[in-house]
Design an enzyme around this catalytic site. Structure first.
Site, PDB file in Angstrom:
ATOM      1  N   CYS A  31       0.835  -1.208   0.000  1.00 58.35           N
ATOM      2  CA  CYS A  31       0.000   0.000   0.000  1.00 58.35           C
ATOM      3  C   CYS A  31       0.876   1.266   0.000  1.00 58.35           C
ATOM      4  O   CYS A  31       1.557   1.558   0.986  1.00 58.35           O
ATOM      5  CB  CYS A  31      -0.904  -0.040   1.230  1.00 58.35           C
ATOM      6  SG  CYS A  31      -1.784   1.486   1.589  1.00 58.35           S
ATOM      7  N   CYS A  34       0.064   3.821   2.684  1.00 57.40           N
ATOM      8  CA  CYS A  34       0.499   3.300   3.988  1.00 57.40           C
ATOM      9  C   CYS A  34       1.980   3.606   4.205  1.00 57.40           C
ATOM     10  O   CYS A  34       2.385   3.998   5.296  1.00 57.40           O
ATOM     11  CB  CYS A  34       0.275   1.795   4.073  1.00 57.40           C
ATOM     12  SG  CYS A  34      -1.446   1.281   3.932  1.00 57.40           S
TER      13      CYS A  34
END
Length: 106
Positions: A31, A34
């Protein structure tokens, strides 16, 4: 200086049961957003780690824990106080948003 804890389900439950407020970042290695907020989470641990437990849960490794919290999008930063969720921030946000969240738990 406190460090970010990488939670397993058992470690997470132990941290919540200990009574201190907990901020947990639900994330995954693949991600991009993230990875973008990872430095902010590290900084949170350094600044607020004495008052708030700061941790991360990899949703790929701890899917049941992510499911328990109804995580549908990541990154998702969840604040837990008194054993229950009190607030969540979904998506990548500026550090100040995460710091305000930690400050509200002190």
């Amino acid at each position: 200086m406190a460090e970010v804890i990488h939670f397993s389900k058992a470690g997470f439950e132990q941290a919540v049961a200990a009574g201190k407020p907990v901020i947990v970042d639900f994330w995954a290695t693949w991600c991009g957003p993230c990875r973008m907020i990872a430095p902010a989470i590290e900084k949170l641990a350094a600044e607020y780690g004495s008052d708030v437990v700061i941790g991360k849960v990899d949703v790929d490794q701890e899917g049941l824990l992510a499911q328990q919290f109804g995580i549908m999008s990541i990154p998702c930063v969840v604040a837990i106080q008194g054993g229950r969720e009190v607030k969540r921030i979904v998506g990548a946000r500026p550090y100040g948003d995460y710091a305000a969240l930690a400050q509200s738990l002190k």
